[in-house]
Design a protein around this motif. Structure first.
Motif, PDB file in Angstrom:
ATOM      1  N   GLU A 103     -10.276  88.768 -32.509  1.00 45.41           N
ATOM      2  CA  GLU A 103     -11.167  89.578 -33.542  1.00 45.41           C
ATOM      3  C   GLU A 103     -10.298  89.593 -34.815  1.00 45.41           C
ATOM      4  O   GLU A 103     -10.829  89.446 -35.927  1.00 45.41           O
ATOM      5  N   LEU A 104      -8.977  89.545 -34.991  1.00 44.82           N
ATOM      6  CA  LEU A 104      -8.168  89.724 -36.090  1.00 44.82           C
ATOM      7  C   LEU A 104      -8.381  88.546 -36.695  1.00 44.82           C
ATOM      8  O   LEU A 104      -8.338  88.011 -37.927  1.00 44.82           O
ATOM      9  N   TYR A 105      -8.418  87.284 -35.947  1.00 44.55           N
ATOM     10  CA  TYR A 105      -8.269  85.966 -36.447  1.00 44.55           C
ATOM     11  C   TYR A 105      -9.813  85.831 -37.124  1.00 44.55           C
ATOM     12  O   TYR A 105     -10.038  85.365 -38.329  1.00 44.55           O
ATOM     13  N   ASP A 106     -10.568  86.290 -36.407  1.00 47.06           N
ATOM     14  CA  ASP A 106     -12.090  86.192 -36.863  1.00 47.06           C
ATOM     15  C   ASP A 106     -12.298  87.032 -38.435  1.00 47.06           C
ATOM     16  O   ASP A 106     -13.172  86.840 -39.261  1.00 47.06           O
ATOM     17  N   SER A 107     -11.348  88.218 -38.499  1.00 43.37           N
ATOM     18  CA  SER A 107     -11.184  88.920 -39.848  1.00 43.37           C
ATOM     19  C   SER A 107     -10.225  88.116 -40.901  1.00 43.37           C
ATOM     20  O   SER A 107      -9.958  89.016 -41.744  1.00 43.37           O
ATOM     21  N   ASN A 108      -9.738  87.090 -40.391  1.00 39.07           N
ATOM     22  CA  ASN A 108      -8.989  86.461 -41.488  1.00 39.07           C
ATOM     23  C   ASN A 108      -7.527  86.968 -41.531  1.00 39.07           C
ATOM     24  O   ASN A 108      -6.857  86.989 -42.447  1.00 39.07           O
ATOM     25  N   LYS A 109      -7.022  87.952 -40.614  1.00 40.50           N
ATOM     26  CA  LYS A 109      -5.878  88.617 -40.362  1.00 40.50           C
ATOM     27  C   LYS A 109      -5.041  87.816 -39.334  1.00 40.50           C
ATOM     28  O   LYS A 109      -4.764  87.905 -38.435  1.00 40.50           O
ATOM     29  N   PHE A 110      -4.285  86.275 -39.948  1.00 44.82           N
ATOM     30  CA  PHE A 110      -3.902  85.469 -39.100  1.00 44.82           C
ATOM     31  C   PHE A 110      -2.411  85.807 -38.662  1.00 44.82           C
ATOM     32  O   PHE A 110      -2.002  85.457 -37.635  1.00 44.82           O
ATOM     33  N   ALA A 111      -1.765  86.489 -39.630  1.00 43.88           N
ATOM     34  CA  ALA A 111      -0.468  86.774 -39.081  1.00 43.88           C
ATOM     35  C   ALA A 111      -0.603  87.930 -38.025  1.00 43.88           C
ATOM     36  O   ALA A 111       0.158  87.891 -37.004  1.00 43.88           O
ATOM     37  N   GLU A 112      -1.375  88.967 -38.266  1.00 41.37           N
ATOM     38  CA  GLU A 112      -1.469  89.801 -37.167  1.00 41.37           C
ATOM     39  C   GLU A 112      -2.134  89.287 -35.859  1.00 41.37           C
ATOM     40  O   GLU A 112      -1.856  89.861 -34.894  1.00 41.37           O
ATOM     41  N   SER A 113      -2.976  88.376 -36.004  1.00 44.39           N
ATOM     42  CA  SER A 113      -3.690  87.713 -34.907  1.00 44.39           C
ATOM     43  C   SER A 113      -2.395  86.876 -33.951  1.00 44.39           C
ATOM     44  O   SER A 113      -2.261  87.039 -32.900  1.00 44.39           O
ATOM     45  N   HIS A 114      -1.750  86.465 -34.854  1.00 44.38           N
ATOM     46  CA  HIS A 114      -0.290  85.540 -34.160  1.00 44.38           C
ATOM     47  C   HIS A 114       0.385  86.555 -33.487  1.00 44.38           C
ATOM     48  O   HIS A 114       0.915  86.310 -32.315  1.00 44.38           O
ATOM     49  N   GLU A 115       0.472  87.768 -33.860  1.00 46.54           N
ATOM     50  CA  GLU A 115       1.665  88.837 -33.478  1.00 46.54           C
ATOM     51  C   GLU A 115       1.073  89.143 -31.924  1.00 46.54           C
ATOM     52  O   GLU A 115       1.734  89.127 -31.094  1.00 46.54           O
ATOM     53  N   GLN A 116      -0.456  89.639 -31.999  1.00 48.18           N
ATOM     54  CA  GLN A 116      -1.113  89.919 -30.776  1.00 48.18           C
ATOM     55  C   GLN A 116      -0.741  88.826 -29.761  1.00 48.18           C
ATOM     56  O   GLN A 116      -0.734  88.981 -28.684  1.00 48.18           O
ATOM     57  N   ALA A 117      -1.412  87.391 -30.056  1.00 50.53           N
ATOM     58  CA  ALA A 117      -1.429  86.424 -29.034  1.00 50.53           C
ATOM     59  C   ALA A 117       0.034  86.124 -28.740  1.00 50.53           C
ATOM     60  O   ALA A 117       0.181  85.534 -27.569  1.00 50.53           O
ATOM     61  N   SER A 118       0.938  86.123 -29.453  1.00 49.08           N
ATOM     62  CA  SER A 118       2.560  85.801 -29.283  1.00 49.08           C
ATOM     63  C   SER A 118       2.835  86.875 -28.156  1.00 49.08           C
ATOM     64  O   SER A 118       3.625  86.352 -27.257  1.00 49.08           O
ATOM     65  N   PHE A 119       2.420  88.217 -28.202  1.00 51.34           N
ATOM     66  CA  PHE A 119       2.941  88.739 -26.875  1.00 51.34           C
ATOM     67  C   PHE A 119       2.068  88.621 -25.803  1.00 51.34           C
ATOM     68  O   PHE A 119       2.780  88.498 -24.632  1.00 51.34           O
ATOM     69  N   ALA A 120       0.829  88.198 -25.707  1.00 49.48           N
ATOM     70  CA  ALA A 120       0.241  87.770 -24.580  1.00 49.48           C
ATOM     71  C   ALA A 120       0.785  86.466 -24.121  1.00 49.48           C
ATOM     72  O   ALA A 120       1.004  85.981 -22.815  1.00 49.48           O
ATOM     73  N   TYR A 121       0.993  85.530 -25.091  1.00 48.60           N
ATOM     74  CA  TYR A 121       1.572  84.227 -24.825  1.00 48.60           C
ATOM     75  C   TYR A 121       3.035  84.479 -23.822  1.00 48.60           C
ATOM     76  O   TYR A 121       3.164  83.715 -22.901  1.00 48.60           O
ATOM     77  N   GLN A 122       3.808  85.298 -24.544  1.00 48.22           N
ATOM     78  CA  GLN A 122       5.295  85.594 -23.689  1.00 48.22           C
ATOM     79  C   GLN A 122       4.875  86.180 -22.261  1.00 48.22           C
ATOM     80  O   GLN A 122       5.679  85.735 -21.567  1.00 48.22           O
ATOM     81  N   TYR A 123       4.035  86.918 -22.220  1.00 52.00           N
ATOM     82  CA  TYR A 123       3.801  87.708 -20.893  1.00 52.00           C
ATOM     83  C   TYR A 123       3.223  86.473 -19.853  1.00 52.00           C
ATOM     84  O   TYR A 123       3.907  86.352 -18.968  1.00 52.00           O
ATOM     85  N   PHE A 124       2.397  85.748 -20.315  1.00 49.57           N
ATOM     86  CA  PHE A 124       1.679  84.773 -19.352  1.00 49.57           C
ATOM     87  C   PHE A 124       2.871  83.755 -19.265  1.00 49.57           C
ATOM     88  O   PHE A 124       2.766  83.014 -18.223  1.00 49.57           O
ATOM     89  N   LYS A 125       3.702  83.371 -20.177  1.00 48.96           N
ATOM     90  CA  LYS A 125       4.742  82.360 -19.911  1.00 48.96           C
ATOM     91  C   LYS A 125       5.653  82.663 -18.921  1.00 48.96           C
ATOM     92  O   LYS A 125       6.303  81.954 -18.271  1.00 48.96           O
ATOM     93  N   LYS A 126       6.014  83.914 -18.831  1.00 45.60           N
ATOM     94  CA  LYS A 126       6.984  84.563 -18.103  1.00 45.60           C
ATOM     95  C   LYS A 126       6.306  84.681 -16.685  1.00 45.60           C
ATOM     96  O   LYS A 126       6.899  84.795 -15.603  1.00 45.60           O
ATOM     97  N   ASN A 127       5.186  85.204 -16.551  1.00 47.09           N
ATOM     98  CA  ASN A 127       4.584  85.620 -15.243  1.00 47.09           C
ATOM     99  C   ASN A 127       3.597  84.852 -14.473  1.00 47.09           C
ATOM    100  O   ASN A 127       3.186  85.376 -13.626  1.00 47.09           O
ATOM    101  N   ALA A 128       3.045  83.962 -15.388  1.00 42.87           N
ATOM    102  CA  ALA A 128       1.815  83.132 -14.815  1.00 42.87           C
ATOM    103  C   ALA A 128       2.433  81.544 -14.695  1.00 42.87           C
ATOM    104  O   ALA A 128       3.618  81.318 -14.917  1.00 42.87           O
ATOM    105  N   SER A 129       1.574  80.995 -13.535  1.00 42.59           N
ATOM    106  CA  SER A 129       1.861  79.727 -13.468  1.00 42.59           C
ATOM    107  C   SER A 129       1.943  78.766 -14.811  1.00 42.59           C
ATOM    108  O   SER A 129       1.302  79.136 -15.681  1.00 42.59           O
ATOM    109  N   LYS A 130       2.818  77.801 -14.670  1.00 46.24           N
ATOM    110  CA  LYS A 130       2.912  76.907 -15.725  1.00 46.24           C
ATOM    111  C   LYS A 130       1.260  76.159 -16.261  1.00 46.24           C
ATOM    112  O   LYS A 130       1.128  75.774 -17.213  1.00 46.24           O
ATOM    113  N   SER A 131       0.438  76.104 -15.332  1.00 49.33           N
ATOM    114  CA  SER A 131      -0.790  75.490 -15.425  1.00 49.33           C
ATOM    115  C   SER A 131      -1.981  76.578 -15.584  1.00 49.33           C
ATOM    116  O   SER A 131      -3.118  76.247 -15.529  1.00 49.33           O
ATOM    117  N   SER A 132      -1.432  77.883 -15.866  1.00 52.61           N
ATOM    118  CA  SER A 132      -2.469  78.963 -16.041  1.00 52.61           C
ATOM    119  C   SER A 132      -3.431  78.868 -17.314  1.00 52.61           C
ATOM    120  O   SER A 132      -2.919  78.848 -18.368  1.00 52.61           O
TER     121      SER A 132
END
Length: 192
Positions: A44-73
């Motif tokens: 939603e933030l990306y679609d609103s052209n708020k790219f830095a905020e979008s990256h911030e949100q996505a990077s939290f999710a990325y770090q979670y999945f990187k740590k807790n999900a399988s490498k092919s998730s």
């Protein structure tokens, strides 16, 4: 019993406020559902052209999945893609390239359901390669992207963009003869 019910209701009432805030606390304990909601918010933030905020949100999710999900998730791939296209927009091209490559490598291991997602990531990866000065390296990525889009019945808008981008890349490197068939194909797809 009533007290614990009220506590649960009050906690659930706070959850949307926590997840919808643009600045997520780095210490927030994530679970899979919260991480997925962060990806929705990032989109939603990306679609609103708020790219830095979008990256911030996505990077939290990325770090979670990187740590807790399988490498092919697929969720890890979604988070890498969202973070990658967001950092591309804030001109962190090397970081975008790494994230987009990770998303593509994960999605390509899965069934054809993920091939269109991989094609979108390849489109952004081609843009990233060009921004890093590797226009010739971007063209084969886009040709593969078009192959995947055609095989999986992508919408015409995505195909047109891909054909146009290849044409633009060839034009930029002064190879109009090679650009012409791609630009013509894009034009053909715009006809009713």
């Amino acid at each position: 019993m009533l007290r614990s019910g009220l506590l649960i209701i009050s906690i659930l009432g706070l959850l949307p406020k926590i997840l919808c805030s643009q600045n997520v606390d780095a210490n927030l304990q994530l679970d899979s559902l919260k991480a997925s909601k962060l990806l929705i918010k990032a989109n939603e933030l990306y679609d609103s052209n708020k790219f830095a905020e979008s990256h911030e949100q996505a990077s939290f999710a990325y770090q979670y999945f990187k740590k807790n999900a399988s490498k092919s998730s697929p969720e890890l791939a979604d988070a890498a893609y969202q973070s990658g296209r967001s950092v591309y927009r804030i001109k962190k091209f090397n970081q975008a390239k790494a994230l987009l490559n990770e998303a593509i490598s994960i999605w390509d291991k899965h069934t054809s359901d993920y091939q269109l997602k991989s094609a979108k990531a390849q489109y952004w990866l081609a843009y990233t390669e060009a921004r890093l000065g590797n226009t010739l390296g971007a063209i084969p990525i886009l040709i593969n992207c078009i192959t995947m889009q055609n095989a999986n019945f992508a919408n015409y808008t995505d195909l047109i963009k891909s054909y146009m981008l290849i044409g633009d890349f060839y034009t930029n490197i002064k190879s109009r003869r090679q650009a012409t068939p791609y630009l013509e194909q894009a034009f053909e797809l715009t006809k009713p």
